[in-house]
Design a protein around this motif. Sequence first.
Motif, short mmCIF file in Angstrom:
data_model
loop_
_atom_site.label_atom_id
_atom_site.label_comp_id
_atom_site.label_asym_id
_atom_site.label_seq_id
_atom_site.Cartn_x
_atom_site.Cartn_y
_atom_site.Cartn_z
N ALA A 100 5.63 13.63 0.43
CA ALA A 100 6.48 12.46 0.64
C ALA A 100 5.60 11.22 0.45
O ALA A 100 4.45 11.20 0.87
CB ALA A 100 7.07 12.49 2.03
N THR A 101 6.17 10.21 -0.17
CA THR A 101 5.45 8.97 -0.41
C THR A 101 6.26 7.82 0.17
O THR A 101 7.46 7.75 -0.02
CB THR A 101 5.24 8.76 -1.91
OG1 THR A 101 4.54 9.88 -2.45
CG2 THR A 101 4.45 7.50 -2.19
N VAL A 102 5.58 6.91 0.88
CA VAL A 102 6.22 5.72 1.42
C VAL A 102 5.35 4.51 1.08
O VAL A 102 4.15 4.63 0.85
CB VAL A 102 6.41 5.78 2.96
CG1 VAL A 102 7.37 6.90 3.33
CG2 VAL A 102 5.10 5.91 3.68
N THR A 103 5.98 3.36 1.05
CA THR A 103 5.24 2.11 0.85
C THR A 103 5.10 1.44 2.20
O THR A 103 6.08 1.25 2.92
CB THR A 103 5.99 1.19 -0.12
OG1 THR A 103 6.13 1.89 -1.36
CG2 THR A 103 5.23 -0.10 -0.34
N LEU A 104 3.89 1.10 2.54
CA LEU A 104 3.57 0.47 3.82
C LEU A 104 3.13 -0.96 3.54
O LEU A 104 2.21 -1.19 2.76
CB LEU A 104 2.46 1.23 4.54
CG LEU A 104 1.94 0.65 5.83
CD1 LEU A 104 3.01 0.65 6.91
CD2 LEU A 104 0.71 1.41 6.30
N THR A 105 3.79 -1.92 4.16
CA THR A 105 3.42 -3.32 4.00
C THR A 105 2.46 -3.70 5.12
O THR A 105 2.76 -3.48 6.30
CB THR A 105 4.66 -4.22 4.05
OG1 THR A 105 5.54 -3.81 3.00
CG2 THR A 105 4.29 -5.67 3.87
N MET A 154 0.85 -1.14 0.00
CA MET A 154 0.00 0.00 0.00
C MET A 154 0.92 1.22 0.00
O MET A 154 1.93 1.27 0.68
CB MET A 154 -0.88 -0.03 1.26
CG MET A 154 -1.55 1.27 1.52
SD MET A 154 -2.53 1.48 3.03
CE MET A 154 -3.01 -0.07 3.62
N THR A 155 0.54 2.24 -0.73
CA THR A 155 1.30 3.48 -0.79
C THR A 155 0.60 4.53 0.04
O THR A 155 -0.61 4.72 -0.07
CB THR A 155 1.44 3.97 -2.25
OG1 THR A 155 2.07 2.94 -3.01
CG2 THR A 155 2.24 5.24 -2.34
N VAL A 156 1.38 5.21 0.89
CA VAL A 156 0.85 6.29 1.72
C VAL A 156 1.53 7.58 1.29
O VAL A 156 2.76 7.63 1.16
CB VAL A 156 1.10 6.02 3.22
CG1 VAL A 156 0.58 7.17 4.07
CG2 VAL A 156 0.48 4.70 3.63
#
Length: 144
Positions: A17-22, A1-3
Motif C-alpha cells: 500500500a502506498t500513501v502520500t504524507l504531507t 513524501m510517499t510512504v
Amino acid sequence: MTVTATSQADTSKSSTATVTLTVNKTTPTITWATPAAITYGTALSATQLDATSTVAGTFAYTPAAGTVLAAGSQTLSVTFTPTNTTLYNTAAATVALTVSKATPTISWATPAAITYGTALSATQLDATSTVAGTFAYTPAAGLC
C-alpha cells in the motif's frame, strides 16, 4: 513524501500500500525576555536586541541597533528567518522597552564675590546645560 507499506503473510504472498504524507513546515520559537529600562540617549544594542531561537537563522530588529528612542514605552520587534526555509517558517516577536527620561546636567561655576547690596544678575546667575530649557534661580535676579 510517499510512504510505502509492504505486508508479507507468508513467503509466497505479499501486498503493498502506498500513501502520500504531507509534512508541514513548523514555526520556530523565539525567546526574547523583556529588556531592562534604559535612559533616553542610550542607543539600542545587543543588550536589548538579544532574541534567540534553537533553530539556526538570522534576526532582523526594528528599530535597528544604534537607534536612540524617545522617552516612554516603546515596542521592539524582530523577524527571524531560519536558515532552513524548507522545514521552517519565518517567525516574529515583540517586546516592550521602557525608555526613561534623562536628567540634564547643569554646569555652574562658583561666581566671584559681590559687595553687600549688589543685586544678583546674569553675571552670577549663569548656569548652563546641554539641554534646552529655562533656569529658575533662588534668590532671583535683582535681589540682594
